[in-house]
Design an enzyme around this catalytic site. Structure first.
Site, short mmCIF file in Angstrom:
data_model
loop_
_atom_site.label_atom_id
_atom_site.label_comp_id
_atom_site.label_asym_id
_atom_site.label_seq_id
_atom_site.Cartn_x
_atom_site.Cartn_y
_atom_site.Cartn_z
N CYS A 1 -22.16 73.01 33.50
CA CYS A 1 -21.12 72.66 34.45
C CYS A 1 -20.58 71.46 33.90
O CYS A 1 -21.47 70.27 34.02
CB CYS A 1 -22.05 72.35 35.76
SG CYS A 1 -20.47 71.81 36.99
N CYS B 1 -14.09 74.09 31.90
CA CYS B 1 -14.78 74.44 33.09
C CYS B 1 -15.37 75.65 32.57
O CYS B 1 -14.87 76.56 32.08
CB CYS B 1 -13.94 74.51 34.08
SG CYS B 1 -14.60 75.26 35.40
N1 DGL Z 1 -18.39 75.66 36.24
C1 DGL Z 1 -18.27 74.15 36.58
C2 DGL Z 1 -17.42 73.43 35.53
O1 DGL Z 1 -17.78 73.60 34.26
C3 DGL Z 1 -18.02 73.86 38.11
C4 DGL Z 1 -16.58 74.30 38.57
C5 DGL Z 1 -16.55 74.38 40.15
O2 DGL Z 1 -17.40 74.63 40.75
O3 DGL Z 1 -15.52 73.72 40.47
O4 DGL Z 1 -16.76 72.28 35.81
#
Ligand code: DGL
Length: 253
Positions: free
Chosen positions: A69, A178
């Site tokens: 994340c 993301c």
């Molecule tokens: N998948 C996550 C990232 O890489 C979080 C996305 C989210 O929950 O807003 O930032």
């Protein structure tokens, strides 16, 4: 056992790459769907979620952690390793391996991510250290639309709105910073000049995982997935990406 966490389904794109690089590792996955999206939360909230996720994974037996994340990368610190008594080098996050891919290259980079990632300036600073200025574009609604299983027309419209000004005259590369965004790859392909390379950093992260955690994390190739709220989107993605693990999803309160 490797512990992997994300706000929900995005980390599955990283798990997929890790499975390809290290098929025999045992993995415990934590998807915090109840608190998704992370990308619109404050630094303080994200720190708390990070601590909760790591402590959950440690309780389940994780001996190393992969933060799948980007939004929490700014909350990860060496003191966390100490707090949880993890060995040095057993925490892997997204930013380092992603930026390292571009060291010594002449790519001109635009980067899409959540508002939290961009606000933290972690990518801007890391790219500056390798002598690059990047253009950052937040897409506030995309991760939650993916998490909620919105139809492809909705994802297309969100992406079309966010990236119309990325021109191949200025940028060679678009980085998907993301882990949810590769799940909307076709929306990016539709809306970006095909001369611009779209980069999903998952493979670079998985290679870093292998470099740091092999052979320590050799096991039986087991996967167990925990989510904080039931989700058809998550279940469908697991069935598609890891059909053998579809029965290994547990909803926790
Ligand atoms: N998948 C996550 C990232 O890489 C979080 C996305 C989210 O929950 O807003 O930032």
């Amino acid at each position: 056992m490797i512990g992997i966490f994300d706000s929900g389904s995005g980390g599955l794109t990283v798990l997929k790459a890790i499975r390809e690089e290290m098929p025999s590792s045992d993995v415990v996955y934590f998807g915090d769907i109840k608190n998704a999206p992370y990308g619109n939360k404050s630094r303080e909230e994200l720190s708390q979620h990070t601590i909760n996720a790591i402590s959950f994974l440690k309780d389940k037996g994780a001996s190393s952690i992969v933060s799948a994340c980007n939004s929490v990368s700014a909350s990860l610190s060496l003191s966390l390793l100490d707090a949880f008594s993890f060995a040095p080098n057993t925490l892997i996050e997204m930013v380092g391996p992603t930026v390292s891919m571009f060291k010594g290259t002449n790519h001109t980079i635009a980067l899409v991510a959540t508002p939290a990632t961009i606000r933290s300036e972690i990518y801007q600073n890391a790219f500056r250290m390798i002598g690059k200025e990047v253009t950052t574009i937040p897409i506030p609604a995309l991760a939650s639309a993916i998490e909620n299983g919105e139809p492809s027309e909705t994802l297309d419209a969100i992406v079309a709105d966010a990236v119309p000004h990325i021109s191949a005259d200025e940028y060679s590369t678009l980085v998907l910073a993301c882990t949810h965004y590769p799940l909307a790859l076709s929306a990016f392909k539709k809306n970006i000049d095909p001369k611009i390379a779209i980069i999903d950093p998952a493979l670079a992260v998985a290679r870093r995982v292998k470099k740091q955690l092999w052979p320590m994390e050799v096991g039986d190739g087991k996967t167990h997935l925990y989510i904080t709220q039931d989700s058809n989107t998550f279940r469908a993605l697991v069935a598609d990406l890891f059909p053998e693990s579809a029965g290994a999803i547990e909803v926790i309160q």
